[in-house]
Write a protein that holds these residues in place. Structure first.
Motif: not given
Lengths: 231, 231
Positions: A167-172
């Motif tokens: 959630v913090r590092h992979a923008p979705f």
DNA sequence: AATTATTTGTGCGTATGTATC
DNA sequence: GGATACATACGCACAAATAAT
């Protein structure tokens, strides 16, 4: 003192007329200009109020055709999807997680197809047990597309859960969510501390980033889990 | 020619900056006035765009404090709650329903308390089986507060399902929704055509009208049911 | 089939209110 | 208290969609 916005007055008045059947389902309601005049507000204010009601599914609006009361008021519940840690803490319990296994592994065919990935994409498989106040809360089985999240291989998953790290590092930006009921197999029963075959809520989620598929996860909740929403 | 609204341009540009990490999570983004100036739009237009992003959970806005990119972008799924008939027809199947039983009966204590009704409120108990293409789809057990819906006692529930009759005749405004997994008891197993103990998705819903509680219903879905959402 | 009238949708400039630093 | 940034509101204007002619 928080004042009541004018558009809310209009919103509530319209809602009252809908619920009191003063405006009956399917009926055409007065135009924005007429309402603005009657209620003593600007048309933009009425527009804002009616737009909210339309988004909530209570009105149907079409240019030139006007605004009608929805025949079957489709209620939409907004389900917020928190981090598991927050979900647990919201229940007043302390969250912890244990990393059960972590290894490079190809996705099973159904998962690969659900994400729309090519056969030889390098992926990592992660298995985690989430605890609430020390008791099993949910089992997480996850595959991550390493091409979409380069740093994941080095993520310290013993400190931060995969869920949270991603959630913090992979923008979705989009994905799908499925809930179903399933019986606990032997492995799950052991991990979750329930009988084999016990009915469990299972969440399956596919997540896509703006550029590429990111991850697929199955969460099996321990017995007693309820998905709650207010409408 | 469907023109792209200006506020959408702003919306998309802001979204791009969020996803590209040009605006990092937690960071303060430029003020409305600055953005309006930079992008060449009115401040109201920028406001509309940022408001949408805030509603979607991607931004956090506070007066004076400014607008920040959400740290953990809480995604909210919108779950629409259709009539069972529409739910079945959306799957390309033909819907039918059979009225299993219907009688005046007091609510069980838990149901009564969930609705917040007084002990001696007259209520009706209705049991229905929903079919999709002739096969069992879901079992419905429902209590209706007759005081809130006077006409219900005369509703022709063999022609129209209680579900549908209530949506059309009993205006409601809020309620709660719970999904859980449960094992089929002997009765349900027989009705749904599954093994006893088979894991089922169960929906429990309490519905309140503007004036009084209206109905409580438990839907037990036949095996194979999945609650699907797009995020 | 083309035109017009009507209704909602969007946009701007401006002003004021309100919470909060 | 003062300053700041968002929230709401108004009035006007024009655009887009489409029902009606």
């Amino acid at each position: 003192m928080t004042r009541r916005p004018a558009w809310r007055e209009v919103h509530d008045e319209a809602l009252r007329r809908i619920q009191s059947r003063e405006w009956t389902p399917g009926a055409l309601i007065p135009g924005e200009a007429a309402l603005a005049d009657e209620l003593g507000h600007a048309r933009a204010t009425v527009n804002r109020a009616l737009r909210e009601l339309a988004e909530a599914g209570l009105l149907e609006r079409r240019r030139k055709a006007g605004t009608r009361v929805a025949l079957a008021p489709q209620r939409r519940a907004r389900l917020s999807i928190p981090l598991i840690r927050e979900e647990v803490e919201a229940r007043g319990a302390r969250h912890a997680h244990g990393l059960l296994s972590r290894r490079s592994a190809p996705m099973p065919e159904p998962v690969r197809l659900a994400l729309g990935l090519a056969p030889d994409t390098p992926t990592e498989r992660v298995e985690t047990l989430h605890l609430a106040d020390g008791r099993p809360y949910a089992h997480e089985l996850r595959w991550v597309n390493l091409a979409a999240v380069p740093g994941f291989a080095e993520a310290p998953l013993d400190t931060i859960s995969a869920n949270e790290w991603l959630v913090r590092h992979a923008p979705f930006d989009r994905g799908t969510l499925d809930y179903a009921a399933a019986g606990a197999d032997a492995g799950l029963a052991g991990l979750l501390g329930c009988a084999e075959g016990a009915p469990l809520m299972v969440l399956e989620r596919a997540t896509h980033g703006p550029a590429a598929p990111v991850t697929w996860v199955r969460l099996s909740y321990a017995p007693g889990f309820r998905l709650h929403m207010d409408i």
